[in-house]
Every structure is written in C-alpha cells, then in structure tokens.
Design a protein around this motif. Structure first.
Motif, PDB file in Angstrom:
ATOM      1  N   LEU A 116      13.167  19.243  47.606  1.00  0.00           N
ATOM      2  CA  LEU A 116      12.317  19.526  49.053  1.00  0.00           C
ATOM      3  C   LEU A 116      11.379  18.171  48.457  1.00  0.00           C
ATOM      4  CD1 LEU A 116      12.768  22.857  50.259  1.00  0.00           C
ATOM      5  CD2 LEU A 116      13.440  20.520  51.788  1.00  0.00           C
ATOM      6  N   GLY A 117      10.469  17.336  48.760  1.00  0.00           N
ATOM      7  CA  GLY A 117       9.529  17.100  49.096  1.00  0.00           C
ATOM      8  C   GLY A 117       8.354  18.004  48.527  1.00  0.00           C
ATOM      9  N   ARG A 118       8.485  18.913  49.888  1.00  0.00           N
ATOM     10  CA  ARG A 118       7.015  19.853  49.451  1.00  0.00           C
ATOM     11  C   ARG A 118       7.721  21.345  50.395  1.00  0.00           C
ATOM     12  NH1 ARG A 118       1.158  18.124  50.539  1.00  0.00           N
ATOM     13  NH2 ARG A 118       1.615  15.723  50.764  1.00  0.00           N
ATOM     14  N   MET A 119       7.216  22.033  50.133  1.00  0.00           N
ATOM     15  CA  MET A 119       7.621  23.459  50.426  1.00  0.00           C
ATOM     16  C   MET A 119       8.246  23.798  51.171  1.00  0.00           C
ATOM     17  SD  MET A 119       9.324  24.405  47.041  1.00  0.00           S
ATOM     18  CE  MET A 119       8.792  26.730  46.788  1.00  0.00           C
ATOM     19  N   LEU A 120       8.716  24.527  52.482  1.00  0.00           N
ATOM     20  CA  LEU A 120       8.663  24.687  53.693  1.00  0.00           C
ATOM     21  C   LEU A 120       7.521  26.061  53.724  1.00  0.00           C
ATOM     22  CD1 LEU A 120      12.040  25.621  54.328  1.00  0.00           C
ATOM     23  CD2 LEU A 120      11.043  23.884  54.767  1.00  0.00           C
ATOM     24  N   GLY A 121       6.811  25.707  54.702  1.00  0.00           N
ATOM     25  CA  GLY A 121       5.709  26.532  55.469  1.00  0.00           C
ATOM     26  C   GLY A 121       4.075  26.729  54.788  1.00  0.00           C
ATOM     27  N   ARG A 122       4.119  25.069  54.517  1.00  0.00           N
ATOM     28  CA  ARG A 122       3.412  24.671  53.578  1.00  0.00           C
ATOM     29  C   ARG A 122       2.071  24.024  54.823  1.00  0.00           C
ATOM     30  NH1 ARG A 122       2.258  22.707  48.293  1.00  0.00           N
ATOM     31  NH2 ARG A 122       0.857  21.995  49.225  1.00  0.00           N
ATOM     32  N   GLY A 123       1.189  23.766  54.267  1.00  0.00           N
ATOM     33  CA  GLY A 123      -0.002  23.982  55.111  1.00  0.00           C
ATOM     34  C   GLY A 123      -0.995  24.094  56.174  1.00  0.00           C
ATOM     35  N   SER A 124      -1.032  23.873  57.044  1.00  0.00           N
ATOM     36  CA  SER A 124      -2.585  25.310  57.839  1.00  0.00           C
ATOM     37  C   SER A 124      -1.883  26.226  58.540  1.00  0.00           C
ATOM     38  CB  SER A 124      -3.915  24.642  58.041  1.00  0.00           C
ATOM     39  OG  SER A 124      -3.496  23.857  59.318  1.00  0.00           O
ATOM     40  N   VAL A 125      -2.273  26.872  59.180  1.00  0.00           N
ATOM     41  CA  VAL A 125      -1.497  27.463  60.491  1.00  0.00           C
ATOM     42  C   VAL A 125      -2.551  27.172  61.937  1.00  0.00           C
ATOM     43  CG1 VAL A 125      -0.942  29.724  61.957  1.00  0.00           C
ATOM     44  CG2 VAL A 125      -0.456  29.381  59.066  1.00  0.00           C
ATOM     45  N   GLY A 126      -2.075  26.819  62.586  1.00  0.00           N
ATOM     46  CA  GLY A 126      -3.165  26.517  63.888  1.00  0.00           C
ATOM     47  C   GLY A 126      -2.614  27.481  64.989  1.00  0.00           C
ATOM     48  N   ASP A 127      -3.612  27.490  66.156  1.00  0.00           N
ATOM     49  CA  ASP A 127      -3.207  28.123  67.213  1.00  0.00           C
ATOM     50  C   ASP A 127      -3.600  27.749  68.418  1.00  0.00           C
ATOM     51  OD1 ASP A 127      -3.555  30.573  66.486  1.00  0.00           O
ATOM     52  OD2 ASP A 127      -5.229  30.804  66.433  1.00  0.00           O
ATOM     53  N   ALA A 128      -2.045  27.822  68.882  1.00  0.00           N
ATOM     54  CA  ALA A 128      -2.154  26.967  70.763  1.00  0.00           C
ATOM     55  C   ALA A 128      -3.366  27.913  71.338  1.00  0.00           C
ATOM     56  CB  ALA A 128      -0.822  27.526  71.519  1.00  0.00           C
ATOM     57  N   GLU A 129      -3.601  26.575  72.135  1.00  0.00           N
ATOM     58  CA  GLU A 129      -4.407  26.914  73.246  1.00  0.00           C
ATOM     59  C   GLU A 129      -4.148  27.628  74.977  1.00  0.00           C
ATOM     60  OE1 GLU A 129      -8.312  24.547  75.776  1.00  0.00           O
ATOM     61  OE2 GLU A 129      -6.570  23.448  74.414  1.00  0.00           O
ATOM     62  N   GLU A 130      -4.482  28.567  75.529  1.00  0.00           N
ATOM     63  CA  GLU A 130      -4.406  28.967  76.682  1.00  0.00           C
ATOM     64  C   GLU A 130      -4.732  28.171  77.736  1.00  0.00           C
ATOM     65  OE1 GLU A 130      -2.289  32.105  77.727  1.00  0.00           O
ATOM     66  OE2 GLU A 130      -2.550  33.147  75.585  1.00  0.00           O
ATOM     67  N   VAL A 131      -3.982  27.553  78.628  1.00  0.00           N
ATOM     68  CA  VAL A 131      -4.884  27.368  79.829  1.00  0.00           C
ATOM     69  C   VAL A 131      -4.140  27.744  80.835  1.00  0.00           C
ATOM     70  CG1 VAL A 131      -4.668  25.071  78.574  1.00  0.00           C
ATOM     71  CG2 VAL A 131      -2.942  25.290  79.686  1.00  0.00           C
ATOM     72  N   SER A 132      -4.023  27.590  81.823  1.00  0.00           N
ATOM     73  CA  SER A 132      -3.994  27.780  83.864  1.00  0.00           C
ATOM     74  C   SER A 132      -2.943  28.067  83.250  1.00  0.00           C
ATOM     75  CB  SER A 132      -4.523  27.154  84.693  1.00  0.00           C
ATOM     76  OG  SER A 132      -3.762  25.576  84.483  1.00  0.00           O
ATOM     77  N   GLY A 133      -2.223  29.643  84.487  1.00  0.00           N
ATOM     78  CA  GLY A 133      -0.693  29.898  84.515  1.00  0.00           C
ATOM     79  C   GLY A 133       0.304  30.104  83.294  1.00  0.00           C
ATOM     80  N   GLY A 134      -1.128  30.366  82.274  1.00  0.00           N
ATOM     81  CA  GLY A 134      -0.039  31.348  81.033  1.00  0.00           C
ATOM     82  C   GLY A 134       0.362  30.236  80.713  1.00  0.00           C
TER      83      GLY A 134
END
Length: 150
Positions: A21-39
């Motif tokens: 594998l060129g890179r191990m799984l689960g590398r990189g940063s963790v981001g969060d989804a933004e809540e918008v209208s209507g859930g």
C-alpha cells in the motif's frame, strides 16, 4: 498484545508508491461535516497535488442522514471516488483540476470506506472513510444486556 510498528520501522509503506500500500489506511487529518438546514450535512474533501490522498482522510458526520459531499481534485492526474450511500454506490469522475458533488444517504452509524478505483489509486493510498456517529435505532438493536458506553 502484538507490537505496533513505529513509523520509522516501515518507511517503505509511509510514502506514495511504496510497497503493498502506498500509504497506510486511516492516514491524514480528521474533518467534521457542517450541519446545514433541515438536518442535512455538508463537507468538502480535496485531493492535493502530488500526494495521492484524500484530505481530510477521515470525515466525521455526527449522525445519520443526508450528506452533501464535494470532492475537489487539485492533482494533475485524473481520479475518482466510489462512495457508499445506503447500500448503493455513487461514482464521481474527477479529471485533473475539477470538482464534483455527491448527495449521500448514510442512515446508520458506522464506517463508510471509499476510494479511487482508477488505475491503482487505492493500492497507492487514495482511500478514505466517512465515520457516522450516533446510536443504532431501537428497532435494529440486538436483544442483549445494555453495553457500557464510552
């Protein structure tokens, strides 16, 4: 308990185009989804130039529901994203320096892996995960004693 290798013990796996594998799984940063209208939720993931990774590599979504996901390919090469959506898949073709949007329905908590199936992109590290938080709906729970919660 098995010994966990340190980063310097597997240098051949810790780079693009490395062995297996060129890179191990689960590398990189963790981001969060933004809540918008209507859930609904919204997030953006990029493929940086010459890195062959999704950034962030793991996207946290606080609960199940509809996620509007924009993927931006900043690389000089063509890539794609094969994404899960309530048991089905969605495909985004991302030519160099382009972007695409997918509307995903992710009802249950858990891990939803995705990757670029173009060439050997996945084998070289272009994989990511969407982690949906929350609890399993009452009707889907197993009939067993309550389990400890973190």
């Amino acid at each position: 308990m098995p010994k966990v290798p340190k980063k310097h013990e597997m240098p051949e796996l810790d780079r693009q185009n490395g062995a297996t594998l060129g890179r191990m799984l689960g590398r990189g940063s963790v981001g969060d989804a933004e809540e918008v209208s209507g859930g609904k939720m919204r997030a953006t993931i990029r493929i940086p130039e010459d890195e062959l990774v999704y950034e962030p590599g793991t996207l946290f979504v606080p609960h199940g529901g509809v996620l509007e996901l924009t993927l931006i390919n900043d690389d000089k090469n063509t890539h794609c994203a094969v994404l899960q959506s309530n048991g089905d898949t969605q495909f985004l073709w991302l030519v160099n320096h382009s972007k695409g949007t997918a509307t995903l329905e992710l009802d249950g908590p858990g891990y939803y892996w995705y990757g670029s199936t173009t060439g050997n992109d996945e084998g070289r590290g272009l994989t990511g995960a969407i982690v949906v938080g929350g609890d399993v709906p009452e009707e889907a729970r197993l009939d067993r004693p309550p389990q400890p919660q973190p």
